[in-house]
Each structure stands twice: as structure tokens, then as C-alpha cells.
Design a protein around this motif. Structure first.
Motif, mmCIF file in Angstrom:
data_model
loop_
_atom_site.group_PDB
_atom_site.id
_atom_site.type_symbol
_atom_site.label_atom_id
_atom_site.label_comp_id
_atom_site.label_asym_id
_atom_site.label_seq_id
_atom_site.Cartn_x
_atom_site.Cartn_y
_atom_site.Cartn_z
ATOM 1 N N ILE A 1 0.844 -1.204 0.000
ATOM 2 C CA ILE A 1 0.000 0.000 0.000
ATOM 3 C C ILE A 1 0.876 1.249 0.000
ATOM 4 N N ALA A 2 1.947 1.241 0.811
ATOM 5 C CA ALA A 2 2.877 2.374 0.832
ATOM 6 C C ALA A 2 3.497 2.576 -0.549
ATOM 7 N N ARG A 3 3.863 1.485 -1.193
ATOM 8 C CA ARG A 3 4.473 1.594 -2.531
ATOM 9 C C ARG A 3 3.468 2.158 -3.532
ATOM 10 N N GLU A 4 2.209 1.720 -3.436
ATOM 11 C CA GLU A 4 1.170 2.213 -4.350
ATOM 12 C C GLU A 4 0.931 3.710 -4.154
ATOM 13 N N LYS B 1 2.353 9.495 -6.235
ATOM 14 C CA LYS B 1 2.837 10.816 -5.804
ATOM 15 C C LYS B 1 1.886 11.485 -4.813
ATOM 16 N N ILE B 2 1.292 10.688 -3.928
ATOM 17 C CA ILE B 2 0.397 11.222 -2.898
ATOM 18 C C ILE B 2 1.232 11.623 -1.690
ATOM 19 N N LYS B 3 1.071 12.851 -1.244
ATOM 20 C CA LYS B 3 1.883 13.379 -0.150
ATOM 21 C C LYS B 3 1.481 12.742 1.173
ATOM 22 N N VAL C 1 7.842 10.315 2.012
ATOM 23 C CA VAL C 1 7.221 9.125 1.431
ATOM 24 C C VAL C 1 6.385 8.407 2.487
ATOM 25 N N TRP C 2 5.418 7.635 2.015
ATOM 26 C CA TRP C 2 4.619 6.803 2.905
ATOM 27 C C TRP C 2 5.455 5.618 3.373
ATOM 28 N N VAL C 3 5.303 5.257 4.648
ATOM 29 C CA VAL C 3 5.993 4.099 5.211
ATOM 30 C C VAL C 3 4.968 3.216 5.910
ATOM 31 N N SER C 4 5.327 1.967 6.095
ATOM 32 C CA SER C 4 4.371 0.990 6.645
ATOM 33 C C SER C 4 3.930 1.337 8.060
ATOM 34 N N ALA D 1 15.057 0.039 3.877
ATOM 35 C CA ALA D 1 13.718 -0.513 4.101
ATOM 36 C C ALA D 1 12.615 0.299 3.437
ATOM 37 N N GLU D 2 12.961 1.417 2.798
ATOM 38 C CA GLU D 2 11.943 2.206 2.084
ATOM 39 C C GLU D 2 11.485 1.453 0.839
ATOM 40 N N PRO D 3 10.178 1.123 0.735
ATOM 41 C CA PRO D 3 9.703 0.273 -0.364
ATOM 42 C C PRO D 3 9.972 0.836 -1.756
#
Length: 518
Positions: A214-217, A222-224, A230-233, A344-346
Motif C-alpha cells: 500500500i505504501a508503494r502504491e 505521488k500522494i503526499k 514518502v509513505w511508510v508501513s 527498508a523504504e519500499p
């Protein structure tokens, strides 16, 4: 010696500002500056504590003030009231009391001057600190009761609003609630839908995905994110278990826990199973069925806790930084091959390498430092000698003695009638100002000399420290290796653009030494 002013906000000040009564520090600064002018006190510095902290450790300006008071830089400190100095525990109060006592520094308020050399003033000062602490505890208990009452009424009492909402004032009532931000709320609904039902595929089917995908998606779209770039788990897990999205408010989920570690208070915020949860005044973003489906799946896939007897196995822990995204690299253990060091960043495409190979390269750099170009020259030569500043310091000290002598003669002239009151006032004001400037210059030169000496000491011990590390490194445990490396290395930048067998050493590292800035 001159005087200084210390300013700090209290909780009552913050409440007054909300009522439109003006900025507290500015009002206090004007009041104390005017008071000092009327009292004939020469103010050479103003310390403004803009952070809220109960302890000395959380208040950098107070730490600086106490350091300068202990060095005898100030004849007195001007504050609005005693409780502006300390409302911390008895240890902090004792530190403040003894610092002012041993430095023979006065504490001056518009109502009273406290002379630590006076036994009665000392007792009154300590009693004032005790009462201010007691008042603080009373106010804090009342505040906590008020927060709990507000939570039970459905109000949102936290300072920061969760992603998907904005914090708004309740009309015609005290307190705050939440208002939906439509764009962010749509992202929240997608997160819950993808986690519980899967992400829709081009053929109309759904593919179940976890928080990492989900974080990768989200990052690919490009969702802030709410925090960071970046989004993380971890942030997604917090969203999926937060009942605020079904119209609830909670309190006490992650309270502060304090414990003493190596003589310092360490604050942590562990999650609790027993906390207050009530119906909120705000609108929900997701329905309860979806939320509890997500909660059930989260508990089923809950990460296994780290065993208490687990050994420390990464000598480079906390040192290696991904050069592409800036995150700390992490060790990934393997049973069939050596451990890897990964980002660990997807969404990061910085490829992993074997931990032992990176460690070998780091040691090679340290070996070069100890035997190569650094050892051929004296690093301390890059820093000016403190002896270069000592003649200037001697000149300033002599100038102070001369100005002090002039001030003494001005007093004699006033006492013998040569100077009238106005002439003496003008003359002494000029001389006192010059003394203050000289004292500031003296303190500045002493600080520069001390700083230079500390730099030279660190640099002179740097190369011998590397040699000692290399001598015992191979026989040391990973935890001890990490401790030794952290004393020598500030951080290590890592980058690798290729992957696969045959490219195990196709990476680049830059090792930054832990040295003072030259």
C-alpha cells in the motif's frame, strides 16, 4: 558585572494569548526592561525560552543561563517571578538553588530581590520554588481531569489532527473537534479498502496487499504523506488501528513513560491496551465493519515481538545512511546466505549488499586513515593555536583594570564633591557600559580558547583511537564494535545502482569522521 533577563511562558500565559491578551514574552520583556531601567540595572543579555519544558533538560536557554551563572558572568538574573525559573522536580530545583548560591548571583523580580548570601532570602527562595512546583502539580492534575472530561464529551483534545481531518474550534463552546478534509479522506478510504478487500486489478479482480505494498502504491501515485517525503508501513499501521476514522476519540493510548537511564530521564511512549475511547463529535470517514475487518486482519498479521534474549548482530547499526532517500540502512538476516544491509523504504531503488562486505570496506577506510595521508601531517595544525588569542585576552584584562580604576575615581570625585549627581550618573553610566563590553569580550575570548583546546584534544586522540579500534576489532562482540565505530564515525553514505550475483562489491561508501568542525 551586568545583569540579564530570563523570559519563559507558563500555561496560563498561553491561555491568555488565546483570549487575545497579547504575546507573553514581548509583554514581559517590556515590563522587565522598564523595571531594570528604573532600578538602574544594566541589562546585557535577554534569554527567551520559547519551548515548553518541565525539566531543565528540556529548556536549552535555562541550561545556557545556569552555565553562565556558575561561571560568575552575571551579578543578577531578572525574572517576572520565581516560578519562571523552575517548576521541575526537587532535583532541578536543587540545581538552580545551589547554582545561584555558589555563584553569589541575585534573583531579581519586580516584587523582591533574593540574595543567596542572605540566609532568610535563601530559605524564602527555596520555599518559593517548592510552592511553584506544588502549584504546577495542582494545575496539571486539573488539566488532566479537564482533558478526560472533554474526551468523554466527544471533543478532540490532542494538538495535532490525524490525517484526513483538520482541527477546528467548536462553535459557541470550549474545545475543539475535527472536520473532514475531502481529498485526504478519500485516501483514507482507499487505504482501508485496499487492506481489507484488496486493490482492483485491470481484469476486475482484486489483489490482496499488505501495508508495504500500500505504501508503494501511494508513493507511485505521488500522494503526499502526513509526515516525511514518502509513505511508510508504520504510519499506515497507525492509520488502520486509529478509531478516530469511525467517529471515536481516544485518550491515553500512548502516554509518556519516564525512567532513569545512566542518570538521565528517558521518555518513551509505548502503546497501551487500557485507554479511554468515546464517541466523538466529528463525522466518521469509514464504516465500522470496514474498520473492524482491518483491525482483525492487523491482529492476525501482527508482527512477532523481538525476543528479549536476541543478540546485537549489526556492528554498523545506526551508521550507514541510504544516499538516495536519507533513511538509515537496516540489517536483514538470512539463514542460507550472509546477512544483508538494506534500505527498508519500499520505493527506494538503492540495492542491498552483504553486511560483512560493507563492514570490510569501512575497516579498509579506517586503515587508510590510520596509516595514510592523515598520519603524515598533524591535523591539529589546521586549527589556530589558543596562544594566538592570549595576548588579546591580556590586553582586554588590562583594559578592564583601567576602566575599573576610572570608575573608582569617579566615585571618589562624587564623594568629595568634584562631580555633582548628574555628572556622576552620566560618567558612571559610560564606564559601566564599557565594563560590560569588556566583560562580554573577555567571556567570548575565554570561550574561544576553551573551544580550540577541546578541538585539539579531540583531534590529537583521533588517530590513536582508530589504531586502538583496529587492534581489538576482530575479537570484539558486535555491540562493542558498534560502540567503537560510533565514537570514530559520524555516518556513512551508501549507494548501489546494480544488483545480482557478481556485483557484490559494486557499491560506493563515503565515511565521515566524527571530528569537530574546523
Amino acid at each position: 558585572m551586568p545583569y540579564c533577563i530570563y523570559l519563559r511562558k507558563s500555561r496560563a500565559d498561553a491561555e491568555a494569548e488565546l483570549r487575545g491578551e497579547g504575546e507573553t514574552l514581548a509583554r514581559h520583556e517590556r515590563a522587565l526592561t522598564e523595571f531594570a531601567r528604573r532600578a538602574g540595572l544594566e541589562v546585557a543579555a535577554i534569554y527567551r525560552e520559547i519551548v515548553s519544558g518541565e525539566t531543565i533538560a528540556a529548556r536549552p536557554q535555562m541550561q545556557r543561563l545556569l552555565s553562565e551563572v556558575s561561571e560568575g558572568m552575571w551579578d543578577g538574573v531578572i525574572v517576572m517571578d520565581i516560578d519562571r525559573l523552575a517548576r521541575g522536580n526537587s532535583i532541578d530545583q536543587g540545581i538552580i538553588s545551589q547554582t545561584f548560591l555558589y555563584a553569589d548571583t541575585k534573583i531579581i523580580t519586580p516584587m523582591k530581590t533574593y540574595d543567596p548570601a542572605n540566609e532568610f532570602d535563601e530559605e524564602y527562595f527555596e520555599f518559593g520554588l517548592f510552592m511553584s512546583r506544588r502549584e504546577y502539580k495542582t494545575i496539571n492534575r486539573r488539566l488532566q481531569r479537564g482533558r478526560i472530561a472533554s474526551v468523554k464529551e466527544g471533543k478532540y483534545v490532542a494538538n495535532k489532527s490525524p490525517y484526513g481531518y483538520e482541527r477546528v474550534k467548536i462553535p459557541n463552546d470550549k474545545g475543539f473537534t475535527l472536520r473532514i478534509i475531502p481529498e485526504q479522506a478519500e485516501i483514507i478510504r482507499c487505504i482501508f479498502e485496499w487492506y481489507t478487500k484488496g486493490i482492483l486489478q485491470p481484469d476486475g479482480t482484486r489483489k490482496m496487499i499488505g501495508v508495504n505494498l500500500i505504501a508503494r502504491e501511494l508513493n507511485s501515485r505521488k500522494i503526499k504523506p502526513p509526515i516525511g517525503k514518502v509513505w511508510v508501513s508504520s504510519s499506515l499501521r497507525d492509520i488502520l488501528i486509529n478509531p478516530v476514522y469511525i467517529g471515536k476519540v481516544r485518550w491515553g493510548f500512548r502516554p509518556e513513560k519516564k525512567k532513569m537511564v545512566d542518570g538521565r530521564i528517558v521518555i518513551s511512549t509505548p502503546r497501551q491496551d487500557d485507554y479511554l475511547i468515546c464517541n466523538g463529535l466529528h463525522e466518521p470517514i469509514v464504516d465500522e465493519k470496514t474498520f473492524y475487518d482491518a483491525d482483525k486482519k492487523m491482529k492476525t498479521n501482527e508482527r512477532r515481538p523481538v525476543r528479549g534474549d536476541k543478540k546485537f548482530n549489526n556492528p554498523l547499526a545506526g551508521l550507514v545512511v541510504c544516499q538516495k532517500c536519507g533513511r538509515k540502512m537496516q540489517r536483514r538476516p538470512h539463514t542460507k546466505c550472509p546477512d544483508l544491509l538494506i534500505c527498508a523504504e519500499p520505493t527506494c531503488d538503492n540495492h542491498a549488499s552483504y553486511l560483512h562486505i560493507i563492514e570490510k570496506h569501512v575497516l579498509r577506510v579506517l586503515q587508510q586513515w590510520s596509516t595514510g595521508y592523515l598520519i603524515n601531517g598533524d591535523l591539529s595544525e589546521l586549527i589556530p593555536s589558543p596562544d594566538q588569542l592570549k595576548p588579546e585576552l591580556d590586553t582586554v584584562v588590562k583594559a578592564r583594570a583601567s576602566v575599573k580604576s576610572q570608575l573608582d575615581r569617579a566615585f571618589d570625585a562624587f564623594e568629595t564633591g568634584i562631580y555633582d549627581a548628574e555628572t556622576f550618573r552620566q560618567r558612571s553610566a559610560v564606564l559601566k557600559k564599557r565594563l560590560s563590553e569588556i566583560d562580554n569580550k573577555t567571556a567570548e575570548l575565554k570561550n574561544q580558547i576553551t573551544h580550540i583546546e577541546e578541538k585539539k584534544k579531540i583531534i590529537s586522540e583521533f588517530i590513536p583511537g582508530i589504531r586502538s579500534l583496529l587492534e581489538v576489532y576482530e575479537t570484539s562482540e558486535p555491540a562493542e564494535k558498534n560502540k567503537m565505530l560510533s565514537a570514530i564515525i559520524d555516518h556513512i553514505d551508501y549507494i548501489k545502482d546494480v544488483r545480482g550475483h557478481g556485483h557484490e562489491e559494486d557499491f560506493h561508501i563515503t565515511v565521515y569522521p566524527r571530528l569537530p568542525k574546523l
